[in-house]
Every structure is written in C-alpha cells, then in structure tokens.
Design an enzyme around this catalytic site. Structure first.
Site, mmCIF file in Angstrom:
data_model
loop_
_atom_site.group_PDB
_atom_site.id
_atom_site.type_symbol
_atom_site.label_atom_id
_atom_site.label_comp_id
_atom_site.label_asym_id
_atom_site.label_seq_id
_atom_site.Cartn_x
_atom_site.Cartn_y
_atom_site.Cartn_z
ATOM 1 C CG HIS A 65 -10.436 56.644 91.915
ATOM 2 N ND1 HIS A 65 -10.889 56.662 93.214
ATOM 3 C CD2 HIS A 65 -10.866 55.478 91.371
ATOM 4 C CE1 HIS A 65 -11.585 55.555 93.432
ATOM 5 N NE2 HIS A 65 -11.580 54.820 92.343
ATOM 6 C CD GLN A 86 -6.315 55.165 83.584
ATOM 7 O OE1 GLN A 86 -6.052 55.943 82.673
ATOM 8 N NE2 GLN A 86 -6.032 55.444 84.838
ATOM 9 C CB CYS A 120 -17.397 52.101 86.000
ATOM 10 S SG CYS A 120 -16.987 50.360 85.956
HETATM 11 N N1 GUN Z 1 -12.205 54.053 86.265
HETATM 12 C C1 GUN Z 1 -11.685 52.841 86.439
HETATM 13 N N2 GUN Z 1 -10.501 52.915 87.002
HETATM 14 C C2 GUN Z 1 -10.275 54.243 87.173
HETATM 15 C C3 GUN Z 1 -9.203 54.945 87.706
HETATM 16 O O1 GUN Z 1 -8.200 54.378 88.145
HETATM 17 N N3 GUN Z 1 -9.309 56.300 87.714
HETATM 18 C C4 GUN Z 1 -10.395 56.955 87.246
HETATM 19 N N4 GUN Z 1 -10.403 58.281 87.270
HETATM 20 N N5 GUN Z 1 -11.444 56.310 86.751
HETATM 21 C C5 GUN Z 1 -11.336 54.965 86.723
#
Ligand code: GUN
Length: 170
Positions: A65, A86, A120
């Site tokens: 991630h 995001q 999330c």
């Molecule tokens: N929550 C939803 N998508 C992401 C992501 O791509 N990275 C992180 N760190 N948290 C998330």
C-alpha cells in the site's frame, strides 16, 4: 457485472478486472480463481479473506500500500482505486500544516512498525485519518499488524462492491 458473470470470466479477465481488490496483490485474485463458482459476492470475499489469513507473512500485503498523501500521490502514480479512495477522503485537499503532519506521522508509523499505515480511506475524512494515524502510532506492533489487515479487508470489500453487483437474496 453480477456474480454469475464473474464466475464465467476466463482466468486472464478475472485477474484483469479484479486483480487490484487487494492493492497491488493480483496474486491473491489469481489464487482464488480456481475456487469458482462462487455462490455470491460474499463467498468470493470470504475466499480472499481466507487466503490472506493463511499467509505465513501478512505484512507483505501492508507494504504493497502506498502512503496516504505520499510520494505516489504526489507523482500521480497511484493505482486508479487508491487514487479515487485518497481523493474521496480529502488527501488532495490537505492544507500545508495537515500535509506536513501526515508526512511526519506516516514516517513515524513506518519507522515504528516497518510497514505503512493502512486505513480504509473511503470510510473516513482527512481529520479522522490524521487522528487515527496519530493514535495508532501508539499501538503494539502485533495489534497494528492485525488492524492493518482488517483495514485491507474493508478496502477489498468496498472495491468488490464497486465492481460486482450484489443480489440481496444471496
Ligand atoms: N486506504 C485506501 N486505499 C489506501 C491506500 O492505497 N493506501 C493506504 N495507506 N490506505 C488506503
């Protein structure tokens, strides 16, 4: 697309369409394909969840991630799913104080645990994310590892929901 259409997908299409329900882990989608036919979207989600739980080393998934509002966000190299999540949680609308706080806390979190902070994002706004990031920096490593995986599963749930129509009778 409903679950019957998902079950009818050849392997390549299945992985192309569903390969990022766990961020940058198409191997998970690939692994569950052989479990078709899935009776429902919940059954597909359960197969993914079981696969994750059976991994000997789950931190690798967390490391796939990107940081929220991090380098990939700034360079425009996020996956489409992560970009949308995001953007929806206000990561593109941080003021300079919030942006530097986010960068400092993301760094502190990674130094403490050895994997990035995963939440999330679609379920939170930017104020809430900053508050949670700060609070979760104080947790024990094992607690955070389990929490991160829980959040991956929530992200996966919402990504699946946006790709596959649910039938309330199933
Ligand atoms: N929550 C939803 N998508 C992401 C992501 O791509 N990275 C992180 N760190 N948290 C998330």
């Amino acid at each position: 697309m409903d679950i019957a259409a998902v079950n009818a997908l050849p392997y390549e299409d299945f992985v192309d369409i569903l390969g990022n329900v766990v961020e940058k882990c198409p191997i998970i989608t690939a692994a569950v394909w052989s479990g078709r036919p899935f009776l429902s979207l919940a059954a597909l989600e359960a197969a993914i969840s079981e696969f994750i739980d059976a991994l000997p080393e789950s931190e690798g998934i967390l490391r796939c991630h990107p940081d929220l509002a991090g380098r990939d966000h700034q360079s425009g190299s996020l996956t489409r799913e992560s970009h949308d999540e995001q953007a929806g949680s206000g990561m593109g609308a941080l003021n300079s104080g919030e942006a530097s706080r986010m960068a400092r806390l993301n760094q502190e979190y990674k130094e403490r645990f050895g994997f990035p902070f995963v939440i999330c994002a679609r379920m939170h706004d930017k104020e809430n994310i900053l508050r949670q990031l700060s609070a979760r920096c104080q947790n024990e490593r094992a607690v955070e590892r389990a929490r991160g995986i829980e959040e991956v599963k929530k992200i996966c749930h919402l990504r699946l929901q946006s790709l596959v129509l649910t039938d309330s009778r199933l």
